[in-house]
Design a protein around this motif. Structure first.
Motif, PDB file in Angstrom:
ATOM      1  N   VAL A  80       8.144 -10.595  50.496  1.00 34.33           N
ATOM      2  CA  VAL A  80       9.311 -11.405  50.166  1.00 34.33           C
ATOM      3  C   VAL A  80      10.569 -10.900  50.883  1.00 34.33           C
ATOM      4  O   VAL A  80      11.350 -11.689  51.425  1.00 34.33           O
ATOM      5  CB  VAL A  80       9.538 -11.430  48.637  1.00 34.33           C
ATOM      6  CG1 VAL A  80      10.885 -12.042  48.286  1.00 34.33           C
ATOM      7  CG2 VAL A  80       8.407 -12.194  47.956  1.00 34.33           C
ATOM      8  N   SER A  81      10.762  -9.575  50.907  1.00 31.39           N
ATOM      9  CA  SER A  81      11.973  -9.025  51.527  1.00 31.39           C
ATOM     10  C   SER A  81      12.017  -9.296  53.027  1.00 31.39           C
ATOM     11  O   SER A  81      13.094  -9.482  53.598  1.00 31.39           O
ATOM     12  CB  SER A  81      12.070  -7.513  51.263  1.00 31.39           C
ATOM     13  OG  SER A  81      10.994  -6.830  51.878  1.00 31.39           O
ATOM     14  N   HIS A  82      10.853  -9.338  53.677  1.00 27.69           N
ATOM     15  CA  HIS A  82      10.819  -9.666  55.102  1.00 27.69           C
ATOM     16  C   HIS A  82      10.945 -11.180  55.332  1.00 27.69           C
ATOM     17  O   HIS A  82      11.437 -11.618  56.370  1.00 27.69           O
ATOM     18  CB  HIS A  82       9.519  -9.158  55.741  1.00 27.69           C
ATOM     19  CG  HIS A  82       9.516  -7.684  56.012  1.00 27.69           C
ATOM     20  ND1 HIS A  82       9.094  -6.757  55.082  1.00 27.69           N
ATOM     21  CD2 HIS A  82       9.916  -6.970  57.100  1.00 27.69           C
ATOM     22  CE1 HIS A  82       9.212  -5.541  55.595  1.00 27.69           C
ATOM     23  NE2 HIS A  82       9.706  -5.643  56.804  1.00 27.69           N
ATOM     24  N   MET A  83      10.481 -11.962  54.369  1.00 25.92           N
ATOM     25  CA  MET A  83      10.522 -13.419  54.503  1.00 25.92           C
ATOM     26  C   MET A  83      11.917 -14.002  54.307  1.00 25.92           C
ATOM     27  O   MET A  83      12.323 -14.934  55.010  1.00 25.92           O
ATOM     28  CB  MET A  83       9.563 -14.036  53.470  1.00 25.92           C
ATOM     29  CG  MET A  83       9.580 -15.556  53.417  1.00 25.92           C
ATOM     30  SD  MET A  83       8.783 -16.212  51.922  1.00 25.92           S
ATOM     31  CE  MET A  83      10.049 -15.896  50.679  1.00 25.92           C
ATOM     32  N   LEU A  84      12.673 -13.451  53.351  1.00 22.26           N
ATOM     33  CA  LEU A  84      13.925 -14.072  52.936  1.00 22.26           C
ATOM     34  C   LEU A  84      14.940 -14.292  54.060  1.00 22.26           C
ATOM     35  O   LEU A  84      15.585 -15.343  54.098  1.00 22.26           O
ATOM     36  CB  LEU A  84      14.562 -13.271  51.793  1.00 22.26           C
ATOM     37  CG  LEU A  84      13.908 -13.451  50.426  1.00 22.26           C
ATOM     38  CD1 LEU A  84      14.634 -12.637  49.369  1.00 22.26           C
ATOM     39  CD2 LEU A  84      13.877 -14.919  50.024  1.00 22.26           C
ATOM     40  N   PRO A  85      15.140 -13.331  54.991  1.00 25.26           N
ATOM     41  CA  PRO A  85      16.098 -13.617  56.070  1.00 25.26           C
ATOM     42  C   PRO A  85      15.746 -14.857  56.886  1.00 25.26           C
ATOM     43  O   PRO A  85      16.636 -15.604  57.313  1.00 25.26           O
ATOM     44  CB  PRO A  85      16.036 -12.348  56.940  1.00 25.26           C
ATOM     45  CG  PRO A  85      15.582 -11.276  56.016  1.00 25.26           C
ATOM     46  CD  PRO A  85      14.629 -11.955  55.074  1.00 25.26           C
ATOM     47  N   PHE A  86      14.446 -15.121  57.076  1.00 27.27           N
ATOM     48  CA  PHE A  86      14.024 -16.321  57.795  1.00 27.27           C
ATOM     49  C   PHE A  86      14.355 -17.570  56.979  1.00 27.27           C
ATOM     50  O   PHE A  86      14.814 -18.575  57.523  1.00 27.27           O
ATOM     51  CB  PHE A  86      12.512 -16.265  58.064  1.00 27.27           C
ATOM     52  CG  PHE A  86      12.102 -15.252  59.094  1.00 27.27           C
ATOM     53  CD1 PHE A  86      11.951 -15.607  60.421  1.00 27.27           C
ATOM     54  CD2 PHE A  86      11.876 -13.932  58.738  1.00 27.27           C
ATOM     55  CE1 PHE A  86      11.576 -14.680  61.369  1.00 27.27           C
ATOM     56  CE2 PHE A  86      11.498 -12.987  59.676  1.00 27.27           C
ATOM     57  CZ  PHE A  86      11.347 -13.365  61.007  1.00 27.27           C
ATOM     58  N   VAL A  87      14.117 -17.482  55.661  1.00 31.97           N
ATOM     59  CA  VAL A  87      14.379 -18.622  54.781  1.00 31.97           C
ATOM     60  C   VAL A  87      15.876 -18.908  54.697  1.00 31.97           C
ATOM     61  O   VAL A  87      16.317 -20.055  54.811  1.00 31.97           O
ATOM     62  CB  VAL A  87      13.813 -18.358  53.373  1.00 31.97           C
ATOM     63  CG1 VAL A  87      14.110 -19.531  52.449  1.00 31.97           C
ATOM     64  CG2 VAL A  87      12.323 -18.102  53.436  1.00 31.97           C
ATOM     65  N   VAL A  88      16.658 -17.858  54.519  1.00 30.36           N
ATOM     66  CA  VAL A  88      18.103 -18.028  54.345  1.00 30.36           C
ATOM     67  C   VAL A  88      18.739 -18.567  55.624  1.00 30.36           C
ATOM     68  O   VAL A  88      19.426 -19.591  55.611  1.00 30.36           O
ATOM     69  CB  VAL A  88      18.758 -16.691  53.925  1.00 30.36           C
ATOM     70  CG1 VAL A  88      20.272 -16.810  53.944  1.00 30.36           C
ATOM     71  CG2 VAL A  88      18.280 -16.281  52.536  1.00 30.36           C
ATOM     72  N   ALA A  89      18.507 -17.888  56.748  1.00 30.96           N
ATOM     73  CA  ALA A  89      19.135 -18.313  58.005  1.00 30.96           C
ATOM     74  C   ALA A  89      18.611 -19.681  58.435  1.00 30.96           C
ATOM     75  O   ALA A  89      19.395 -20.582  58.776  1.00 30.96           O
ATOM     76  CB  ALA A  89      18.869 -17.267  59.090  1.00 30.96           C
ATOM     77  N   GLY A  90      17.287 -19.853  58.423  1.00 35.51           N
ATOM     78  CA  GLY A  90      16.718 -21.129  58.835  1.00 35.51           C
ATOM     79  C   GLY A  90      17.101 -22.260  57.902  1.00 35.51           C
ATOM     80  O   GLY A  90      17.437 -23.364  58.359  1.00 35.51           O
ATOM     81  N   GLY A  91      17.077 -21.994  56.594  1.00 35.47           N
ATOM     82  CA  GLY A  91      17.418 -23.024  55.620  1.00 35.47           C
ATOM     83  C   GLY A  91      18.850 -23.504  55.750  1.00 35.47           C
ATOM     84  O   GLY A  91      19.130 -24.706  55.660  1.00 35.47           O
ATOM     85  N   ILE A  92      19.763 -22.580  55.980  1.00 37.72           N
ATOM     86  CA  ILE A  92      21.173 -22.963  56.127  1.00 37.72           C
ATOM     87  C   ILE A  92      21.379 -23.762  57.414  1.00 37.72           C
ATOM     88  O   ILE A  92      22.131 -24.747  57.435  1.00 37.72           O
ATOM     89  CB  ILE A  92      22.077 -21.712  56.093  1.00 37.72           C
ATOM     90  CG1 ILE A  92      22.084 -21.120  54.680  1.00 37.72           C
ATOM     91  CG2 ILE A  92      23.504 -22.053  56.515  1.00 37.72           C
ATOM     92  CD1 ILE A  92      22.846 -19.825  54.543  1.00 37.72           C
ATOM     93  N   MET A  93      20.692 -23.376  58.486  1.00 31.63           N
ATOM     94  CA  MET A  93      20.802 -24.128  59.742  1.00 31.63           C
ATOM     95  C   MET A  93      20.298 -25.566  59.570  1.00 31.63           C
ATOM     96  O   MET A  93      20.928 -26.519  60.052  1.00 31.63           O
ATOM     97  CB  MET A  93      20.013 -23.419  60.837  1.00 31.63           C
ATOM     98  CG  MET A  93      20.605 -22.105  61.303  1.00 31.63           C
ATOM     99  SD  MET A  93      22.115 -22.316  62.273  1.00 31.63           S
ATOM    100  CE  MET A  93      21.422 -22.739  63.872  1.00 31.63           C
TER     101      MET A  93
END
Length: 453
Positions: free
Chosen positions: A120-133
């Motif tokens: 989860v900790s490695h996944m979240l930056p992808f989710v946060v940055a990609g989701g906001i974009m």
């Protein structure tokens, strides 16, 4: 949590007159790394972590291994036990991997939680940055306008929006492979990585979604553990080829075919769950919103909070076409309430908080507005029976109202910084403020005055 635990341990050590050095393994990587000389001189070692850390360097030292929350809530207990001479001696396995002696890593449940959190900790930056974009791409199209007969292209109709959508989708697409890959690597070290990535990709392409990737990560990790035992008797001359050929090939072969079977029921479950979430409204949305928001306040960043947050982020991919996720909106609102409640309580009931707590209350307004739930942890740790129920009541009311009003959010994080990505921004802020006031007043009324302590 990492840095709050660091501060709590340093502060407690200073009060006890104990020399301490704290290495952090947080979201920014390893900082203040311990040297071999420092480890050798240490009277004891405390590992307060919810993910795998390099353990073999502590071989032969008295060591206690606890969740990171204990570093925040129980620093005196940890330090006392570490230097008491009664802590168990840690014995590593002699390798250079991050996986130490499993006996020092707590119960089976704690190990599973660590493995999950590693993914989860490695996944979240992808989710946060990609989701906001991706969310910004929809906002741009809404601003620039899209013809009614082209609404299916919302988010990519205008060229500028398409750029944002393409970039965000590229990052967002890594979500499931990253989750499964790093769960597997936490279980089986580096050999688990490639098999875990493949399991996550198969879950994605097979329609099994987040739950399928989660199962795939654990499956990949334990398949590699099985292969390590199976190939443990091979001649030394084949040692080098195991990691680059045997583990990835046979791991992929076994895990891949198992995932093809698992994808069938998991795809059906995922479809049913998505249909339920997309059709949320009225009482169902209110009840689910209240439950998840209350979970966000239950342990302020612990396992219950993480479960609610991860569930919220998992709903984003399938709710983009509807303008965002009601679940994610409820989760973020519920997580913003506790620190904001601390700010309100310390302002309205000053006689019940000392100067240090009042100052911390001021910083909590920033944390609350930024969706950093952990800001409330020191207050909850010092008075859990009054603080936690107070937070849960306000968060549940907030989440329930968000669900009932069908407020949607397209971003997985950001607090007030992503308010333009909320379907009803003004009402959303008012609902959060209402929950914070309710929690703050309840906590203030329940808390004993300083003089009564």
């Amino acid at each position: 949590h990492t840095y709050m635990a660091e501060d709590a341990l340093k502060k407690q050590a200073q009060a006890m007159g104990v020399a301490i050095k704290v290495e952090t393994n947080g979201s920014e990587g390893i900082k203040n790394r311990l040297t071999a000389e420092e480890i050798a001189k240490a009277a004891g070692v405390i590992v307060a972590a919810d993910k795998k850390v390099e353990m073999n360097r502590f071989d032969g030292k008295p060591l206690i291994n606890r969740p990171v929350s204990d570093g925040i809530r129980k620093p005196e207990e940890l330090i006392t036990e570490a230097i008491s001479g009664k802590a168990p001696i840690f014995h590593g396995d002699g390798s250079s991997s991050d996986v130490g002696d499993e006996s020092a890593e707590g119960t089976i449940g704690q190990r599973i939680y660590k493995d999950l959190m590693n993914g989860v900790s490695h996944m979240l930056p992808f989710v946060v940055a990609g989701g906001i974009m991706i969310a910004i791409s929809f906002m741009i199209d809404n601003f620039m306008g899209v013809p009614n007969d082209q609404l299916s292209s919302l988010g990519s109709y205008n060229e500028v929006a398409g750029w944002f959508n393409q970039i965000g989708s590229a990052a967002f697409g890594f979500m499931l492979p990253i989750l499964a890959g790093f769960i597997a690597s936490s279980i089986a070290d580096r050999p688990g990585l490639v098999v875990g990535f493949a399991a996550g990709a198969l879950a994605n392409s097979g329609g099994a979604g987040f739950l399928g990737a989660l199962i795939g990560g654990f499956l990949a990790g334990y398949v590699i553990i099985f292969l390590k035992k199976l190939f443990s008797k091979l001649p030394k001359s084949l040692e080098g080829i195991k990691a680059i050929l045997f583990y990835p090939f046979f791991g992929l072969l076994i895990t891949g075919f198992l995932m093809l079977l698992i994808n069938v029921p998991m795809s059906a479950i995922n479809t049913a769950l998505n249909d339920f979430l997309n059709g949320l409204g009225g009482a169902n949305a209110a009840l689910l919103g209240a439950l998840l928001a209350a979970m966000m306040a239950a342990d302020l960043g612990g396992p219950i909070n993480k479960a609610a947050y991860v569930f919220g982020t998992a709903t984003l991919a399938t709710t983009v076409a509807e303008g965002g996720s009601i679940v994610m909106a409820s989760v973020m609102a519920g997580g913003m309430v506790p620190p904001l409640a601390i700010f309100i309580a310390t302002r309205l009931f000053k006689n019940k908080f000392d100067k240090e707590q009042q100052d911390a209350g001021l910083t909590n307004i920033i944390m609350g507005l930024s969706f950093v739930t952990e800001g409330a942890i020191p207050f909850a740790a010092s008075d859990p029976l009054r603080a936690i129920p107070s937070f849960m009541v306000g968060s549940a009311i907030t989440g329930g109202l968000v669900g009932a009003l069908s407020i949607r959010l397209m971003a997985p994080h950001g607090g007030i910084f992503v308010i333009p990505l909320v379907s009803q921004p003004l009402i959303y802020l008012l609902v959060i403020a209402l929950g914070a006031v309710i929690s703050g007043v309840i906590f203030g009324l329940l808390k004993k005055p300083l003089a009564a302590k």
